[in-house]
Design a protein around this motif. Sequence first.
Motif, PDB file in Angstrom:
ATOM      1  N   ILE A   1      -1.503  13.213  23.523  1.00 45.62           N
ATOM      2  CA  ILE A   1      -1.860  14.048  24.670  1.00 45.62           C
ATOM      3  C   ILE A   1      -0.909  13.785  25.841  1.00 45.62           C
ATOM      4  O   ILE A   1      -0.372  12.696  25.992  1.00 45.62           O
ATOM      5  CB  ILE A   1      -3.332  13.881  25.104  1.00 45.62           C
ATOM      6  N   SER A   2      -0.709  14.815  26.641  1.00 46.40           N
ATOM      7  CA  SER A   2       0.231  14.725  27.765  1.00 46.40           C
ATOM      8  C   SER A   2      -0.307  13.790  28.836  1.00 46.40           C
ATOM      9  O   SER A   2      -1.511  13.522  28.918  1.00 46.40           O
ATOM     10  CB  SER A   2       0.458  16.117  28.370  1.00 46.40           C
ATOM     11  N   LEU A   3       0.588  13.322  29.694  1.00 49.40           N
ATOM     12  CA  LEU A   3       0.184  12.462  30.803  1.00 49.40           C
ATOM     13  C   LEU A   3      -0.789  13.196  31.725  1.00 49.40           C
ATOM     14  O   LEU A   3      -1.712  12.582  32.266  1.00 49.40           O
ATOM     15  CB  LEU A   3       1.408  11.970  31.574  1.00 49.40           C
ATOM     16  N   GLU A   4      -0.602  14.500  31.885  1.00 47.00           N
ATOM     17  CA  GLU A   4      -1.506  15.287  32.731  1.00 47.00           C
ATOM     18  C   GLU A   4      -2.926  15.272  32.170  1.00 47.00           C
ATOM     19  O   GLU A   4      -3.900  15.060  32.903  1.00 47.00           O
ATOM     20  CB  GLU A   4      -0.992  16.721  32.844  1.00 47.00           C
ATOM     21  N   VAL A   5      -3.058  15.478  30.875  1.00 52.86           N
ATOM     22  CA  VAL A   5      -4.374  15.459  30.247  1.00 52.86           C
ATOM     23  C   VAL A   5      -4.945  14.038  30.269  1.00 52.86           C
ATOM     24  O   VAL A   5      -6.155  13.855  30.444  1.00 52.86           O
ATOM     25  CB  VAL A   5      -4.314  16.034  28.819  1.00 52.86           C
ATOM     26  N   GLN A   6      -4.099  13.040  30.108  1.00 49.03           N
ATOM     27  CA  GLN A   6      -4.565  11.651  30.188  1.00 49.03           C
ATOM     28  C   GLN A   6      -5.201  11.379  31.541  1.00 49.03           C
ATOM     29  O   GLN A   6      -6.246  10.723  31.634  1.00 49.03           O
ATOM     30  CB  GLN A   6      -3.406  10.687  29.954  1.00 49.03           C
ATOM     31  N   THR A   7      -4.581  11.869  32.609  1.00 52.62           N
ATOM     32  CA  THR A   7      -5.107  11.681  33.959  1.00 52.62           C
ATOM     33  C   THR A   7      -6.482  12.327  34.085  1.00 52.62           C
ATOM     34  O   THR A   7      -7.414  11.732  34.630  1.00 52.62           O
ATOM     35  CB  THR A   7      -4.142  12.278  35.003  1.00 52.62           C
ATOM     36  N   LYS A   8      -6.623  13.546  33.564  1.00 52.67           N
ATOM     37  CA  LYS A   8      -7.912  14.241  33.624  1.00 52.67           C
ATOM     38  C   LYS A   8      -8.969  13.520  32.804  1.00 52.67           C
ATOM     39  O   LYS A   8     -10.123  13.402  33.231  1.00 52.67           O
ATOM     40  CB  LYS A   8      -7.747  15.686  33.147  1.00 52.67           C
ATOM     41  N   LEU A   9      -8.596  13.035  31.637  1.00 55.05           N
ATOM     42  CA  LEU A   9      -9.536  12.309  30.794  1.00 55.05           C
ATOM     43  C   LEU A   9      -9.980  11.023  31.474  1.00 55.05           C
ATOM     44  O   LEU A   9     -11.170  10.682  31.455  1.00 55.05           O
ATOM     45  CB  LEU A   9      -8.906  12.009  29.435  1.00 55.05           C
ATOM     46  N   LEU A  10      -9.047  10.328  32.078  1.00 53.92           N
ATOM     47  CA  LEU A  10      -9.395   9.100  32.790  1.00 53.92           C
ATOM     48  C   LEU A  10     -10.402   9.383  33.894  1.00 53.92           C
ATOM     49  O   LEU A  10     -11.373   8.647  34.074  1.00 53.92           O
ATOM     50  CB  LEU A  10      -8.133   8.444  33.364  1.00 53.92           C
ATOM     51  N   ARG A  11     -10.192  10.463  34.614  1.00 55.65           N
ATOM     52  CA  ARG A  11     -11.128  10.836  35.689  1.00 55.65           C
ATOM     53  C   ARG A  11     -12.526  11.076  35.119  1.00 55.65           C
ATOM     54  O   ARG A  11     -13.524  10.612  35.675  1.00 55.65           O
ATOM     55  CB  ARG A  11     -10.633  12.085  36.410  1.00 55.65           C
ATOM     56  N   VAL A  12     -12.607  11.799  34.009  1.00 54.43           N
ATOM     57  CA  VAL A  12     -13.904  12.061  33.386  1.00 54.43           C
ATOM     58  C   VAL A  12     -14.562  10.752  32.968  1.00 54.43           C
ATOM     59  O   VAL A  12     -15.758  10.552  33.181  1.00 54.43           O
ATOM     60  CB  VAL A  12     -13.764  13.011  32.177  1.00 54.43           C
ATOM     61  N   LEU A  13     -13.788   9.849  32.399  1.00 55.66           N
ATOM     62  CA  LEU A  13     -14.341   8.574  31.954  1.00 55.66           C
ATOM     63  C   LEU A  13     -14.829   7.726  33.130  1.00 55.66           C
ATOM     64  O   LEU A  13     -15.856   7.048  33.034  1.00 55.66           O
ATOM     65  CB  LEU A  13     -13.303   7.794  31.152  1.00 55.66           C
ATOM     66  N   GLN A  14     -14.100   7.751  34.231  1.00 54.90           N
ATOM     67  CA  GLN A  14     -14.469   6.932  35.386  1.00 54.90           C
ATOM     68  C   GLN A  14     -15.623   7.525  36.178  1.00 54.90           C
ATOM     69  O   GLN A  14     -16.545   6.824  36.565  1.00 54.90           O
ATOM     70  CB  GLN A  14     -13.255   6.747  36.301  1.00 54.90           C
ATOM     71  N   GLU A  15     -15.568   8.834  36.411  1.00 53.67           N
ATOM     72  CA  GLU A  15     -16.551   9.477  37.289  1.00 53.67           C
ATOM     73  C   GLU A  15     -17.697  10.126  36.532  1.00 53.67           C
ATOM     74  O   GLU A  15     -18.710  10.488  37.132  1.00 53.67           O
ATOM     75  CB  GLU A  15     -15.848  10.516  38.163  1.00 53.67           C
ATOM     76  N   ARG A  16     -17.521  10.299  35.216  1.00 55.12           N
ATOM     77  CA  ARG A  16     -18.521  10.951  34.370  1.00 55.12           C
ATOM     78  C   ARG A  16     -18.858  12.357  34.866  1.00 55.12           C
ATOM     79  O   ARG A  16     -19.993  12.813  34.799  1.00 55.12           O
ATOM     80  CB  ARG A  16     -19.775  10.111  34.237  1.00 55.12           C
TER      81      ARG A  16
END
Length: 166
Positions: free
Chosen positions: A11-26
């Motif tokens: 997955i792209s770095l952009e999608v990684q950033t979005k996924l990380l946000r979802v994981l952190q903030e739910r």
Amino acid sequence: GTLFLDEIGDISLEVQTKLLRVLQERVFERVGSSDPVQVDVRILTATHQNLEDLIRVGRFREDLFYRLNVFPIRVPALRDHLEDVPELTAHFVRQFCQRFKKEPLAIEDDVLACLKSQPWPGNIRQLENVIERAVVIAEGAALTVAELPPELQAEASERFPFATSP
């Protein structure tokens, strides 16, 4: 629920950033909406790549790696447990016979010997595809070397001169 993300290393770095946000903030927002959606999800991921190497070259976020790497399960490559090939082959043969509405097929010993001798760079998915092809083209009551892909047939004739010629 549980969300399985296959090939997380691609997955792209952009999608990684979005996924990380979802994981952190739910929380995430649907495309075209500004309404936040709360999530309570367990994430399972898989990859064939070494994520630590991707981190070193800047292709995978280190913070996402540590967020995901809570309980790693390392599954060896198929070439490292070739003793499972007969059972996997039998499973796939049953599955594809049922899917394609064919009578159950036996598996000749030379087919298993040939399959067990392969390096399987594509792992179980490659074996599954080989068996699907063989079941589709099989006309007899058993899978023979003749139903294997040409490159496997060539190896079989070199390694196993007793194998049935195509």
